[in-house]
Design a protein around this motif. Structure first.
Motif, PDB file in Angstrom:
ATOM      1  N   GLN A 189       0.840  -1.188   0.000  1.00  0.00           N
ATOM      2  CA  GLN A 189       0.000   0.000   0.000  1.00  0.00           C
ATOM      3  C   GLN A 189       0.876   1.239   0.000  1.00  0.00           C
ATOM      4  OE1 GLN A 189      -2.502   0.004   3.459  1.00  0.00           O
ATOM      5  NE2 GLN A 189      -0.811   0.002   4.917  1.00  0.00           N
ATOM      6  N   ALA A 190       0.354   2.307  -0.601  1.00  0.00           N
ATOM      7  CA  ALA A 190       1.070   3.581  -0.694  1.00  0.00           C
ATOM      8  C   ALA A 190       0.386   4.590   0.221  1.00  0.00           C
ATOM      9  CB  ALA A 190       1.086   4.086  -2.129  1.00  0.00           C
ATOM     10  N   VAL A 191       1.153   5.226   1.106  1.00  0.00           N
ATOM     11  CA  VAL A 191       0.611   6.181   2.069  1.00  0.00           C
ATOM     12  C   VAL A 191       1.154   7.574   1.732  1.00  0.00           C
ATOM     13  CG1 VAL A 191       0.423   6.807   4.500  1.00  0.00           C
ATOM     14  CG2 VAL A 191       0.483   4.393   3.842  1.00  0.00           C
ATOM     15  N   PHE A 192       0.231   8.516   1.464  1.00  0.00           N
ATOM     16  CA  PHE A 192       0.579   9.905   1.168  1.00  0.00           C
ATOM     17  C   PHE A 192       0.273  10.718   2.423  1.00  0.00           C
ATOM     18  CE2 PHE A 192      -0.461   7.744  -2.683  1.00  0.00           C
ATOM     19  CZ  PHE A 192       0.309   8.306  -3.690  1.00  0.00           C
ATOM     20  N   GLN A 193       1.293  11.278   3.029  1.00  0.00           N
ATOM     21  CA  GLN A 193       1.104  12.030   4.266  1.00  0.00           C
ATOM     22  C   GLN A 193       1.996  13.259   4.262  1.00  0.00           C
ATOM     23  OE1 GLN A 193       1.540   9.706   7.814  1.00  0.00           O
ATOM     24  NE2 GLN A 193       0.579  11.240   9.116  1.00  0.00           N
ATOM     25  N   SER A 194       1.357  14.432   4.415  1.00  0.00           N
ATOM     26  CA  SER A 194       2.080  15.705   4.402  1.00  0.00           C
ATOM     27  C   SER A 194       1.200  16.764   5.051  1.00  0.00           C
ATOM     28  CB  SER A 194       2.433  16.102   2.965  1.00  0.00           C
ATOM     29  OG  SER A 194       2.936  17.419   2.911  1.00  0.00           O
ATOM     30  N   ASP A 195       1.820  17.886   5.463  1.00  0.00           N
ATOM     31  CA  ASP A 195       1.062  19.004   6.027  1.00  0.00           C
ATOM     32  C   ASP A 195       0.204  19.691   4.971  1.00  0.00           C
ATOM     33  OD1 ASP A 195       2.218  18.500   8.465  1.00  0.00           O
ATOM     34  OD2 ASP A 195       3.821  19.977   8.194  1.00  0.00           O
ATOM     35  N   TYR A 196       0.507  19.452   3.688  1.00  0.00           N
ATOM     36  CA  TYR A 196      -0.164  20.180   2.613  1.00  0.00           C
ATOM     37  C   TYR A 196      -1.382  19.454   2.057  1.00  0.00           C
ATOM     38  CZ  TYR A 196       4.436  22.320   2.828  1.00  0.00           C
ATOM     39  OH  TYR A 196       5.583  22.915   3.265  1.00  0.00           O
ATOM     40  N   ILE A 197      -1.573  18.177   2.412  1.00  0.00           N
ATOM     41  CA  ILE A 197      -2.690  17.394   1.886  1.00  0.00           C
ATOM     42  C   ILE A 197      -3.327  16.587   3.005  1.00  0.00           C
ATOM     43  CG2 ILE A 197      -1.688  17.171  -0.429  1.00  0.00           C
ATOM     44  CD1 ILE A 197      -0.875  14.286   0.402  1.00  0.00           C
ATOM     45  N   LYS A 198      -4.551  16.125   2.750  1.00  0.00           N
ATOM     46  CA  LYS A 198      -5.170  15.168   3.653  1.00  0.00           C
ATOM     47  C   LYS A 198      -4.494  13.806   3.467  1.00  0.00           C
ATOM     48  CE  LYS A 198      -9.795  17.218   3.857  1.00  0.00           C
ATOM     49  NZ  LYS A 198     -11.249  16.998   3.570  1.00  0.00           N
ATOM     50  N   PRO A 232       5.827  13.502   0.123  1.00  0.00           N
ATOM     51  CA  PRO A 232       6.437  12.188   0.393  1.00  0.00           C
ATOM     52  C   PRO A 232       5.413  11.067   0.284  1.00  0.00           C
ATOM     53  CG  PRO A 232       6.117  13.393   2.438  1.00  0.00           C
ATOM     54  CD  PRO A 232       5.753  14.342   1.332  1.00  0.00           C
ATOM     55  N   VAL A 233       5.888   9.904  -0.211  1.00  0.00           N
ATOM     56  CA  VAL A 233       5.060   8.708  -0.338  1.00  0.00           C
ATOM     57  C   VAL A 233       5.814   7.546   0.306  1.00  0.00           C
ATOM     58  CG1 VAL A 233       3.775   7.209  -1.885  1.00  0.00           C
ATOM     59  CG2 VAL A 233       4.189   9.595  -2.532  1.00  0.00           C
ATOM     60  N   GLU A 234       5.159   6.833   1.207  1.00  0.00           N
ATOM     61  CA  GLU A 234       5.759   5.660   1.851  1.00  0.00           C
ATOM     62  C   GLU A 234       5.081   4.394   1.331  1.00  0.00           C
ATOM     63  OE1 GLU A 234       7.102   4.232   6.313  1.00  0.00           O
ATOM     64  OE2 GLU A 234       5.195   5.268   6.084  1.00  0.00           O
ATOM     65  N   GLU A 247       9.471   1.366   1.859  1.00  0.00           N
ATOM     66  CA  GLU A 247      10.351   2.114   0.967  1.00  0.00           C
ATOM     67  C   GLU A 247       9.730   3.497   0.776  1.00  0.00           C
ATOM     68  OE1 GLU A 247      13.216   1.274  -0.395  1.00  0.00           O
ATOM     69  OE2 GLU A 247      13.321  -0.826   0.215  1.00  0.00           O
ATOM     70  N   LYS A 248      10.561   4.491   0.417  1.00  0.00           N
ATOM     71  CA  LYS A 248      10.058   5.850   0.271  1.00  0.00           C
ATOM     72  C   LYS A 248      10.326   6.398  -1.120  1.00  0.00           C
ATOM     73  CE  LYS A 248      10.324   7.126   5.158  1.00  0.00           C
ATOM     74  NZ  LYS A 248      10.866   8.083   6.158  1.00  0.00           N
ATOM     75  N   THR A 249       9.381   7.193  -1.598  1.00  0.00           N
ATOM     76  CA  THR A 249       9.535   7.935  -2.843  1.00  0.00           C
ATOM     77  C   THR A 249       8.780   9.249  -2.671  1.00  0.00           C
ATOM     78  OG1 THR A 249       9.290   7.854  -5.248  1.00  0.00           O
ATOM     79  CG2 THR A 249       7.536   6.859  -3.943  1.00  0.00           C
ATOM     80  N   GLU A 250       8.572  10.012  -3.742  1.00  0.00           N
ATOM     81  CA  GLU A 250       7.876  11.290  -3.633  1.00  0.00           C
ATOM     82  C   GLU A 250       7.272  11.674  -4.977  1.00  0.00           C
ATOM     83  OE1 GLU A 250      11.789  14.157  -4.284  1.00  0.00           O
ATOM     84  OE2 GLU A 250      11.045  13.793  -2.254  1.00  0.00           O
ATOM     85  N   ILE A 251       6.278  12.566  -4.913  1.00  0.00           N
ATOM     86  CA  ILE A 251       5.674  13.120  -6.118  1.00  0.00           C
ATOM     87  C   ILE A 251       5.769  14.644  -6.042  1.00  0.00           C
ATOM     88  CG2 ILE A 251       4.069  11.195  -6.413  1.00  0.00           C
ATOM     89  CD1 ILE A 251       1.891  13.025  -5.238  1.00  0.00           C
ATOM     90  N   ASN A 252       5.568  15.320  -7.169  1.00  0.00           N
ATOM     91  CA  ASN A 252       5.599  16.782  -7.223  1.00  0.00           C
ATOM     92  C   ASN A 252       4.179  17.310  -7.362  1.00  0.00           C
ATOM     93  OD1 ASN A 252       8.439  17.012  -7.118  1.00  0.00           O
ATOM     94  ND2 ASN A 252       8.577  16.546  -9.296  1.00  0.00           N
TER      95      ASN A 252
END
Length: 308
Positions: A189-198, A232-234, A247-252
């Motif tokens: 599963q991919a988890v998107f977590q940041s102060d800028y998004i839900k 960031p994406v975990e 593992e970690k990656t990221e999107i713009n």
């Protein structure tokens, strides 16, 4: 000088029938050498990595000693290549003697083949030794060593649509997770977590070696990004035993402040009736002008009709 003697057997010699027949090596007594214990450091052996192998060899006989002992280690093969290779030189060890019930420890550095599948493989210990009543005895014992593979993954086909949104809007994020290793990735599963998004989670499922799992998720913007437009994406997954890894990656994604609605200012000296009018003043004036021109044309045509 050479001479010959002719010998004749005058009487029949009685022979014990039990002493007749083929020779059987197992009729002689010999020591019995076994592996009483073994361990590896580290405990889990990973393909492509070196590890220490500790073998405890024991003479399990109760009364027969062994001497001139030669231990030779050989590995099981996978695709015509040895699974285990001795990293520090020779694969043979010599022990001068081992009394009944005695033990000795062998230590060697081994490297596991990087391209093998994750499972247990056999390491054989070939023995050659002497006992008082048995010279050059040969035996073989085997041990099983599990080999693990490290999970490997890559990411491809990143797509963020649109790439720039305002606070309160949504953007669609998609990309692929490629399983480039030799083990199945479970419960990915991919988890998107940041102060800028839900916070958002996209469940992918199991990904077999050589296959790709796809991530498709909608992201809701809650705060404008400043200098850093990366989210960031975990990637979380499990192995066959349920152990968790990530593992970690990221999107713009660029997030801007929400645009404010502009209201038209009305002068204070404007008539109250004009302020409450449902039409803007320039538009009302234009309508009145068109009506006046139409009325004038109608009046001229009517007068011309009367003259005729």
């Amino acid at each position: 000088y050479s001479f010959y003697v002719n010998v004749r057997n005058s009487t029949m010699i009685q022979v014990d029938k039990e002493k007749l027949g083929d020779f059987n090596a197992n009729d002689r007594t010999k020591a019995r050498l076994i592996v009483s214990a073994y361990r590896t450091e580290p405990e889990q052996v990973y393909a492509g990595q070196d590890f220490k192998l500790y073998l405890t060899m024991k003479n399990a006989s109760t009364s027969i000693a062994a001497s001139n002992i030669l231990f030779t280690l050989t590995s099981e093969k996978s695709q015509d290549a040895a699974v285990f290779a001795i990293a520090d030189g020779a694969n043979s060890f010599v022990v001068n003697s081992l009394a009944a019930g005695a033990e000795t420890e062998l230590t060697l550095t081994v490297k596991a083949n990087a391209g093998v599948d994750p499972k247990s493989y056999v390491m054989s210990i070939n023995e050659k030794y002497d006992s008082p009543a048995f010279k050059n005895a040969e035996e073989k014992v085997d041990i099983d060593i599990p080999v693990y593979q490290t999970a490997r993954m890559g990411f491809s086909n990143f797509s963020v649509t649109p790439e720039s949104v305002s606070v309160g809007s949504e953007s669609n994020a998609m990309f692929g997770i490629n399983n480039t290793g030799k083990v199945i990735l479970y419960n990915v599963q991919a988890v998107f977590q940041s102060d800028y998004i839900k916070k958002a989670t996209a469940y992918v499922g199991n990904i077999k070696p050589g296959e790709t799992g796809n991530v498709d998720v909608m992201l809701s913007a809650v705060k404008a990004t400043m200098d850093d437009d990366t989210i960031p994406v975990e990637i979380q997954y499990e192995d066959v035993n349920g152990n968790k890894y990530s593992e970690k990656t990221e999107i713009n994604l660029s997030i801007t402040e929400q645009a404010e609605e502009k209201q038209m200012d009305i002068p204070d000296d404007m008539d109250v009736q004009e302020k409450n009018s449902s039409f803007p003043l320039p538009l009302a004036g234009a309508i009145l002008a068109v009506m006046a021109v139409g009325a004038g044309i109608y009046f001229v045509k009517k007068n011309k009709g009367k003259k005729k």
